[in-house]
Design an enzyme around this catalytic site. Structure first.
Site, mmCIF file in Angstrom:
data_model
loop_
_atom_site.group_PDB
_atom_site.id
_atom_site.type_symbol
_atom_site.label_atom_id
_atom_site.label_comp_id
_atom_site.label_asym_id
_atom_site.label_seq_id
_atom_site.Cartn_x
_atom_site.Cartn_y
_atom_site.Cartn_z
ATOM 1 N N TYR A 285 -13.072 -4.531 -2.346
ATOM 2 C CA TYR A 285 -14.238 -4.062 -3.108
ATOM 3 C C TYR A 285 -15.294 -5.140 -3.344
ATOM 4 O O TYR A 285 -16.481 -4.896 -3.155
ATOM 5 C CB TYR A 285 -13.799 -3.451 -4.450
ATOM 6 C CG TYR A 285 -14.948 -2.757 -5.176
ATOM 7 C CD1 TYR A 285 -15.421 -1.535 -4.718
ATOM 8 C CD2 TYR A 285 -15.560 -3.335 -6.277
ATOM 9 C CE1 TYR A 285 -16.484 -0.908 -5.357
ATOM 10 C CE2 TYR A 285 -16.622 -2.719 -6.919
ATOM 11 C CZ TYR A 285 -17.083 -1.506 -6.451
ATOM 12 O OH TYR A 285 -18.135 -0.897 -7.088
ATOM 13 N N ILE B 254 5.206 -4.291 10.074
ATOM 14 C CA ILE B 254 5.557 -3.792 8.741
ATOM 15 C C ILE B 254 5.205 -2.314 8.780
ATOM 16 O O ILE B 254 4.041 -1.946 8.821
ATOM 17 C CB ILE B 254 4.818 -4.543 7.620
ATOM 18 C CG1 ILE B 254 5.264 -6.010 7.614
ATOM 19 C CG2 ILE B 254 5.099 -3.898 6.266
ATOM 20 C CD1 ILE B 254 4.564 -6.875 6.589
ATOM 21 N N LYS C 291 -0.091 -9.884 8.455
ATOM 22 C CA LYS C 291 0.065 -8.476 8.821
ATOM 23 C C LYS C 291 -1.302 -7.998 9.259
ATOM 24 O O LYS C 291 -2.236 -7.931 8.463
ATOM 25 C CB LYS C 291 0.573 -7.666 7.634
ATOM 26 C CG LYS C 291 0.654 -6.159 7.914
ATOM 27 C CD LYS C 291 1.067 -5.372 6.679
ATOM 28 C CE LYS C 291 1.049 -3.872 6.957
ATOM 29 N NZ LYS C 291 1.391 -3.066 5.761
ATOM 30 N N ARG D 185 -9.278 -0.463 4.320
ATOM 31 C CA ARG D 185 -9.062 -0.261 2.886
ATOM 32 C C ARG D 185 -9.857 -1.253 2.032
ATOM 33 O O ARG D 185 -10.290 -0.912 0.941
ATOM 34 C CB ARG D 185 -7.568 -0.397 2.558
ATOM 35 C CG ARG D 185 -6.726 0.782 3.001
ATOM 36 C CD ARG D 185 -5.291 0.627 2.538
ATOM 37 N NE ARG D 185 -4.469 1.759 2.920
ATOM 38 C CZ ARG D 185 -4.317 2.876 2.211
ATOM 39 N NH1 ARG D 185 -4.955 2.992 1.059
ATOM 40 N NH2 ARG D 185 -3.563 3.861 2.623
ATOM 41 N N THR E 154 0.818 -1.199 0.000
ATOM 42 C CA THR E 154 0.000 0.000 0.000
ATOM 43 C C THR E 154 0.853 1.252 0.000
ATOM 44 O O THR E 154 0.615 2.194 -0.768
ATOM 45 C CB THR E 154 -0.919 0.012 1.233
ATOM 46 O OG1 THR E 154 -1.679 -1.191 1.278
ATOM 47 C CG2 THR E 154 -1.859 1.208 1.204
ATOM 48 N N THR E 155 1.861 1.284 0.863
ATOM 49 C CA THR E 155 2.735 2.443 0.986
ATOM 50 C C THR E 155 3.543 2.662 -0.287
ATOM 51 O O THR E 155 3.962 3.788 -0.578
ATOM 52 C CB THR E 155 3.664 2.273 2.206
ATOM 53 O OG1 THR E 155 2.854 1.992 3.366
ATOM 54 C CG2 THR E 155 4.490 3.504 2.472
ATOM 55 N N TYR F 109 -2.613 -10.198 4.599
ATOM 56 C CA TYR F 109 -2.628 -8.781 4.958
ATOM 57 C C TYR F 109 -4.063 -8.374 5.213
ATOM 58 O O TYR F 109 -4.868 -8.286 4.284
ATOM 59 C CB TYR F 109 -1.979 -7.970 3.838
ATOM 60 C CG TYR F 109 -1.927 -6.469 4.043
ATOM 61 C CD1 TYR F 109 -2.159 -5.869 5.285
ATOM 62 C CD2 TYR F 109 -1.638 -5.628 2.970
ATOM 63 C CE1 TYR F 109 -2.104 -4.509 5.453
ATOM 64 C CE2 TYR F 109 -1.575 -4.251 3.125
ATOM 65 C CZ TYR F 109 -1.812 -3.699 4.367
ATOM 66 O OH TYR F 109 -1.759 -2.334 4.525
#
Length: 301
Positions: free
Chosen positions: A111, A208, A166, A142, A48-49, A137
């Site tokens: 989604y 993380i 994570k 999100r 994501t980052t 994750y």
């Protein structure tokens, strides 16, 4: 790969861009080396980052190769590979050049909002498509759906190469439930910098990190102290950094950390790809103020 190598502070590496919005590979090399030289236990790219939704396939290959060559075996390399089209992701994993890649970090399907059975079948299919270790994750803020503890534990039991999670749900209860019944070698990592100390107290084995991009030495020390049970010392480091935690996300991630990295001179340009935009002027001013406080505290310690 020894699973213990994913214990400690991993860094969710940003993807730097140049003035034209292209990947700045020189800054990427410098930043990856900065992480390893200052205590990062492992590096995560294309998460994501790293603005993974806006990275082209050809760029993915070069980013992985650039970071792999830069770290040169000094720490494990974890690659983000997630999606909401299971079979398309299976194909990507099957075609991926895994040279120098130690594990996959795969976000829950977003989604579509699958059921827990759908999430289970998705990850089971991914696990059968690669021999690489996989980290789940869980980031419901999100994705719109949470990987429930019972689903995480079911995957841990049924898929030998699903080796950890994570956990970015923000829920200590979720971490506690996974830790209570997980296989002994299943790794739980925090996905929230500000909760890492609390999660480690519950049995997590690392993080993380976003803020680790800018402060790898300080934040890796906080995590190391936490894992050693030296909580008072860890909390002292936490107090120095906690003013920055909120600012990393007030305008979205990675806008905050890119602003901070640019201020510190660790990337040449403060660029993001649309629909993300840089941090606001007011946030940038606050980041500069807190950064100065952190640097002054470091000089005095």
């Amino acid at each position: 790969m020894d699973r213990a190598q994913l214990r400690g502070m991993g860094v969710a590496l940003i993807t730097p861009f140049d003035e034209n919005g292209e990947v700045d590979y020189e800054s990427l090399r410098l930043l990856a080396d900065y992480q390893v030289s200052n205590g990062a236990a492992f590096i995560v790219v294309l998460g994501t980052t790293g603005e993974s939704p806006t990275i082209e396939e050809s760029e993915r290959v070069t980013i992985i190769d650039t970071v792999r060559q830069t770290i040169d075996g000094r720490c494990p390399l974890v690659v983000g590979a997630g999606g909401n089209h299971t079979m398309r992701l299976v194909k990507r994993l099957q075609e991926m050049d895994t040279t120098g890649v130690d594990a996959i970090l795969s976000v829950a399907p977003y989604y579509n909002k699958p059921t827990q059975e759908g999430i289970y079948q998705h990850y089971k299919m991914l696990a059968s498509a690669t021999d690489l270790p996989i980290l789940l994750y869980n980031v419901p803020g999100r994705t719109g759906v949470s990987i429930k503890p019972e689903t995480t534990l079911r995957l841990a039991a049924d898929c030998p190469n699903i080796i950890g999670v994570k956990e970015a749900s923000g829920s200590i209860e979720q971490v506690r439930a996974v830790v209570a019944d997980k296989p002994s070698d299943f790794i739980v990592l925090s996905g929230d910098d500000h909760l890492s100390l609390s999660f480690i107290k519950e049995g997590a084995e690392g993080v993380i990190s976003v803020i680790g991009n800018a402060y790898p030495e300080q934040f890796s020390r906080l995590i190391r102290l936490s894992l050693e049970g030296r909580y008072e010392e860890a909390e002292a480091v936490q107090q120095k950094l906690e003013g920055m935690y909120y600012l990393m996300f007030v305008d979205g991630n990675p806008a905050g950390v890119k602003e901070l990295l640019h201020q510190k001179g660790l990337i040449r340009h403060n660029r993001l790809r649309l629909p993300l935009v840089p941090a606001s002027d007011s946030t940038a001013t606050l980041i500069a103020r807190v950064r100065q406080q952190i640097e002054q505290a470091a000089e005095l310690s």
